[in-house]
Every structure is written in C-alpha cells, then in structure tokens.
Motif scaffolding. Structure first.
Motif, mmCIF file in Angstrom:
data_model
loop_
_atom_site.group_PDB
_atom_site.id
_atom_site.type_symbol
_atom_site.label_atom_id
_atom_site.label_comp_id
_atom_site.label_asym_id
_atom_site.label_seq_id
_atom_site.Cartn_x
_atom_site.Cartn_y
_atom_site.Cartn_z
ATOM 1 N N SER A 281 0.832 -1.192 0.000
ATOM 2 C CA SER A 281 0.000 0.000 0.000
ATOM 3 C C SER A 281 0.871 1.249 0.000
ATOM 4 C CB SER A 281 -0.903 0.002 1.235
ATOM 5 O OG SER A 281 -0.120 0.176 2.407
ATOM 6 N N ARG A 282 0.237 2.371 -0.263
ATOM 7 C CA ARG A 282 0.930 3.658 -0.250
ATOM 8 C C ARG A 282 1.584 3.908 1.109
ATOM 9 N NH1 ARG A 282 0.392 8.455 -3.191
ATOM 10 N NH2 ARG A 282 -1.110 7.392 -4.518
ATOM 11 N N SER A 283 0.854 3.629 2.181
ATOM 12 C CA SER A 283 1.402 3.877 3.516
ATOM 13 C C SER A 283 2.563 2.934 3.823
ATOM 14 C CB SER A 283 0.305 3.724 4.575
ATOM 15 O OG SER A 283 -0.227 2.410 4.569
ATOM 16 N N ASN A 284 2.476 1.671 3.363
ATOM 17 C CA ASN A 284 3.571 0.724 3.582
ATOM 18 C C ASN A 284 4.847 1.196 2.907
ATOM 19 O OD1 ASN A 284 1.647 -2.406 3.499
ATOM 20 N ND2 ASN A 284 1.972 -0.908 5.120
ATOM 21 N N GLU A 285 4.739 1.650 1.661
ATOM 22 C CA GLU A 285 5.923 2.110 0.934
ATOM 23 C C GLU A 285 6.502 3.361 1.581
ATOM 24 O OE1 GLU A 285 7.456 0.423 -0.985
ATOM 25 O OE2 GLU A 285 6.169 -0.818 -2.230
ATOM 26 N N ALA A 286 5.630 4.250 2.041
ATOM 27 C CA ALA A 286 6.110 5.467 2.700
ATOM 28 C C ALA A 286 6.842 5.117 3.994
ATOM 29 C CB ALA A 286 4.935 6.402 2.983
ATOM 30 N N GLU A 287 6.311 4.150 4.745
ATOM 31 C CA GLU A 287 6.971 3.716 5.980
ATOM 32 C C GLU A 287 8.341 3.117 5.687
ATOM 33 O OE1 GLU A 287 3.419 2.517 9.122
ATOM 34 O OE2 GLU A 287 4.283 0.974 7.831
ATOM 35 N N ALA A 288 8.418 2.290 4.640
ATOM 36 C CA ALA A 288 9.696 1.665 4.293
ATOM 37 C C ALA A 288 10.710 2.712 3.848
ATOM 38 C CB ALA A 288 9.484 0.619 3.198
ATOM 39 N N ASP A 289 10.263 3.708 3.082
ATOM 40 C CA ASP A 289 11.163 4.794 2.672
ATOM 41 C C ASP A 289 11.679 5.560 3.888
ATOM 42 O OD1 ASP A 289 10.982 4.226 -0.009
ATOM 43 O OD2 ASP A 289 9.488 5.766 -0.453
ATOM 44 N N GLU A 290 10.767 5.874 4.805
ATOM 45 C CA GLU A 290 11.134 6.630 6.005
ATOM 46 C C GLU A 290 12.166 5.856 6.824
ATOM 47 O OE1 GLU A 290 10.802 10.007 8.445
ATOM 48 O OE2 GLU A 290 9.644 9.631 6.621
ATOM 49 N N THR A 291 11.921 4.564 6.990
ATOM 50 C CA THR A 291 12.852 3.733 7.753
ATOM 51 C C THR A 291 14.194 3.625 7.047
ATOM 52 O OG1 THR A 291 10.983 2.443 8.605
ATOM 53 C CG2 THR A 291 13.168 1.472 8.831
ATOM 54 N N ALA A 292 14.166 3.528 5.716
ATOM 55 C CA ALA A 292 15.410 3.429 4.949
ATOM 56 C C ALA A 292 16.277 4.667 5.153
ATOM 57 C CB ALA A 292 15.091 3.246 3.468
ATOM 58 N N ILE A 293 15.663 5.843 5.135
ATOM 59 C CA ILE A 293 16.422 7.081 5.333
ATOM 60 C C ILE A 293 17.053 7.098 6.724
ATOM 61 C CG2 ILE A 293 16.262 9.591 5.472
ATOM 62 C CD1 ILE A 293 16.073 8.393 2.647
ATOM 63 N N GLU A 294 16.307 6.652 7.732
ATOM 64 C CA GLU A 294 16.849 6.606 9.092
ATOM 65 C C GLU A 294 18.033 5.644 9.171
ATOM 66 O OE1 GLU A 294 13.645 5.529 11.618
ATOM 67 O OE2 GLU A 294 12.492 7.373 11.274
ATOM 68 N N ILE A 295 17.887 4.476 8.546
ATOM 69 C CA ILE A 295 18.964 3.481 8.575
ATOM 70 C C ILE A 295 20.214 4.020 7.890
ATOM 71 C CG2 ILE A 295 19.673 1.236 7.648
ATOM 72 C CD1 ILE A 295 16.807 0.265 8.076
ATOM 73 N N LEU A 296 20.045 4.597 6.710
ATOM 74 C CA LEU A 296 21.192 5.106 5.961
ATOM 75 C C LEU A 296 21.889 6.234 6.710
ATOM 76 C CD1 LEU A 296 19.569 5.106 2.407
ATOM 77 C CD2 LEU A 296 21.390 3.588 3.194
ATOM 78 N N THR A 297 21.100 7.104 7.324
ATOM 79 C CA THR A 297 21.683 8.228 8.062
ATOM 80 C C THR A 297 22.506 7.728 9.245
ATOM 81 O OG1 THR A 297 19.852 9.676 7.420
ATOM 82 C CG2 THR A 297 21.166 10.346 9.322
ATOM 83 N N LEU A 298 21.943 6.782 10.007
ATOM 84 C CA LEU A 298 22.657 6.244 11.164
ATOM 85 C C LEU A 298 23.872 5.423 10.746
ATOM 86 C CD1 LEU A 298 19.619 5.173 13.392
ATOM 87 C CD2 LEU A 298 21.165 7.107 13.762
ATOM 88 N N ALA A 299 23.793 4.799 9.571
ATOM 89 C CA ALA A 299 24.926 4.013 9.071
ATOM 90 C C ALA A 299 25.972 4.897 8.398
ATOM 91 C CB ALA A 299 24.436 2.955 8.089
ATOM 92 N N LYS A 300 25.679 6.198 8.317
ATOM 93 C CA LYS A 300 26.572 7.176 7.695
ATOM 94 C C LYS A 300 26.860 6.821 6.237
ATOM 95 C CE LYS A 300 28.715 8.523 12.065
ATOM 96 N NZ LYS A 300 29.985 8.694 12.833
ATOM 97 N N ILE A 301 25.785 6.431 5.553
ATOM 98 C CA ILE A 301 25.851 6.163 4.118
ATOM 99 C C ILE A 301 24.998 7.212 3.423
ATOM 100 C CG2 ILE A 301 25.254 4.537 2.273
ATOM 101 C CD1 ILE A 301 25.719 2.265 4.228
#
Length: 371
Positions: A281-301
């Motif tokens: 769903s739209r909300s599922n994809e938005a949640e996954a994108d949001e989580t991906a940005i958090e992961i990448l930021t914390l991983a310093k990528i």
C-alpha cells in the motif's frame, strides 16, 4: 380420489417398510396416482405434487419414482414411454421444489459467506498487524525461507545462485553495517539471485532477495544500499508477514467461492509474485522509505543513492513497466506511491550529512557476486 383409467400402466411397488417389491397396476387420477394390488384393491395414493424421480433416467433401466411426502415409497415403471404423460400431470417430476428449509439454509450460508468476504476485504487488513506480531519468529523465518526458494524458481533460471565468496563477504559487510543501526528481533538474511529483472523484495522472517539485474543497473554501492535499506524497512514494519496473512485470507475466500482449494505451492507462488511486484500500500511504501532514510543516516551512508536509483528508473521510463528482450525491468517499488512522489518526499527532508564512503573493493566484489 377419483380415477381416470384412460392412463393405466404396470409397475413394481415398494412401501418403504421392507425391501420387498410387489407387482401393481397404477392408474392416473385427477389428484394423483392410485396404486392397486393384483386384486385391483387400492393400496396407496400419491398426490401429483409428491411425485418425483428417484434417480436419473437411463435407457436400460425402469423409470424410478418416489413419493416426497411418504419417505421410502417407490415405483419402478418398465415402460419409459409413460414418462411424457406423467410429466404433464406431475409438476415436480423433473425437479424438486426448493423447500422453506432449503431457502433458509442457503440464506444462512450466503450471509455467512458475505460476512467472511467483508472480513477479508475490510477487517483482515486492520488486524493483520496484531496477528503478524503473534507469529513466532521461528515460524516466520521458516515461511520466509520457503518463499525465497519459490521466488528463486520463478525468476532465476535453474535456480542459479550468486555465491562468489568475495561477493558474499562484501554483501554481508553492507548488511551488517545497515542492520547495526536498528533494534529489531529480525536477523537479516540477504541473498542475490541471478536474473535480468531489476528488482528486490523482502520475505517474512528477515529474508531479502536482490535480483542481479538490480545490481547491474546500479552505478554505485550506495544505490544498492538504499534499496537494501528500503527492504529492511519493510521487514522491520512486518509488511511481508502482514501481506502473508492477507494472502491466506484471500486464498480461503477464493476456496469458499469456487470450491477449488489451491495447494500450498500455488499459494507460495502467488504470494511470491505479490511481493516481487511490490504490491504494498501507499502507507507501507512510505513507511519503508522513512525507515530506509533513518537506517542510511545512522549508518553514515549517503542516502542520495536511493534517490539516484529511483531517478534512473524514472528517467528511463522503466517505472511504467516498459521492457525489451535485453533489459527486463519490473515496476520496482513504483506502484504506491509513484516514484516521482517518493523522490520528492525524500528530497524534501533535510540534506543528509556527508556519508562515509563504502569500500570500492566491496562494490566490485558485489558486482561480481554471480561470477
């Protein structure tokens, strides 16, 4: 009962109280059939509304009639030519009228089916989250392993595995770097399957599959890292487990509707295709994108890798499903919301800090993972 002896025929009669059959004469009366013994004495009377076939007609067997009101009474008529005359008098000879009990039964069944259908369509998505939380992790991992195996069969010729040792080690380095940023019970298990299709998807239990076509399409490991972080986001939010519950619900509904029960293999294949075609769903994809940005930021990528990959697909028109023999591209993550909307949403966030470069050696190793 007044008789009309213009129609009279011989038959064999059973009263239903014993297996014994008697030779009788049957007369057609105004109200129904009069059955007489060999002494011309009436022994039974059937109303026309109670006369029906006891079994399907065949050319080599007598006509077999039964009385709907007097259970067990039967007539066997050797002369099949009499049937056309009886059909004109007995309204239910060819078909049994639907009884009130039958109507009630079908009404109840229909109401139950409607309730179940409404539950699958509207109720199940609402409770899929709590249900997914209740699935033991061991079960989810086992289910996910089965889905990954099915997906590999669907997309990868001869179930080709990409297991170059250096590539596997580099992929594990990247996975560990991303996974270290999140607190989750899942143990991420990432594999690459050889396929021209540009896609990646998450299965239940922390399993993630990247098709080699996606690695070939990427220009940098940051792009692959962005996609991998997105799939981790789906896992962390339990989207695959919720999708599995929904798929089982639809499978049960289809079975109830058609009476055809699909095998577990059919369900696994359908669920695998559901995941591979990014039917979230739209909300599922938005949640996954949001989580991906958090992961990448914390991983310093540098999280612009995910945006760059989306832009590449968008610019090449691949997000609309165009394809040719040399470059097969699924609508990767492009359904809900569209790639353009997702690119805009990511770019609207504060610019990420300068990321720590990923080893060029690791990138080359992952590019050669299928060799």
């Amino acid at each position: 009962m007044t008789s009309d002896i213009s129609v009279r025929f011989e038959a064999r009669y059973s009263n239903g109280q014993s297996a014994e059959q008697h030779d009788v004469a049957v007369l057609c009366a105004i109200q129904g059939l009069i059955i007489e013994n060999t002494k011309s004495q009436p022994i039974a009377e059937w109303d026309w509304k109670d006369v029906k076939l006891a079994e399907a007609l065949t050319a080599d067997r007598p006509i077999r009639l039964q009385n709907r009101s007097l259970e067990g009474e039967r007539l066997a008529i050797p002369d099949q030519s009499i049937l056309s005359q009886l059909e004109q008098l007995a309204p239910y000879l060819k078909r049994d009228p639907v009884s009130r009990a039958g109507v009630q039964k079908f009404t109840i069944i229909g109401a139950l089916f409607l309730c179940f259908a409404l539950f699958v369509i509207y109720g199940l998505p609402r409770i899929a989250g709590p249900l997914a939380e209740s699935i033991p992790m061991e079960w989810e991992e086992e289910i996910g392993a089965g889905v990954v195996k099915t997906v590999t069969k669907i997309f990868s010729a001869n179930e080709s595995k990409c297991e170059n040792p250096k590539g596997l080690l580099a992929l594990q380095h990247l996975t560990d770097r991303l996974a270290a940023t999140v607190d989750t019970p899942y143990r991420f298990k990432v594999r690459v399957a050889k396929s021209k299709v540009v896609n990646a998807f998450a299965a239940p239990g922390g399993h993630i599959v990247i098709l080699s076509g996606l690695i070939e399409k990427a220009d940098t490991l940051e792009e692959v890292a962005g996609v991998l972080a997105h799939e981790m986001g789906h896992v962390i939010k339990r989207h695959p487990a919720k999708a599995l519950i929904h798929a089982y619900g639809w499978s049960m509904l289809i079975t109830a509707l058609t009476g055809v029960s699909g095998s577990s293999g059919d369900l696994a294949s359908g669920f695998a295709l559901h995941l591979a075609n990014a039917s979230y769903s739209r909300s599922n994809e938005a949640e996954a994108d949001e989580t991906a940005i958090e992961i990448l930021t914390l991983a310093k990528i540098n999280n612009t890798g995910l945006v760059n990959f989306f832009k590449k697909l968008l610019n090449e028109g691949k997000a609309e499903g165009t394809r040719n023999d040399d470059d097969l591209v699924l609508k990767y993550l492009a359904s809900h919301p569209t790639l353009r909307e997702r690119i805009d949403a990511i770019q609207a966030k504060p610019k990420p800090p300068r990321g720590t470069p990923i080893s060029e050696d690791d990138w080359q190793a992952i590019q050669n993972i299928c060799d």
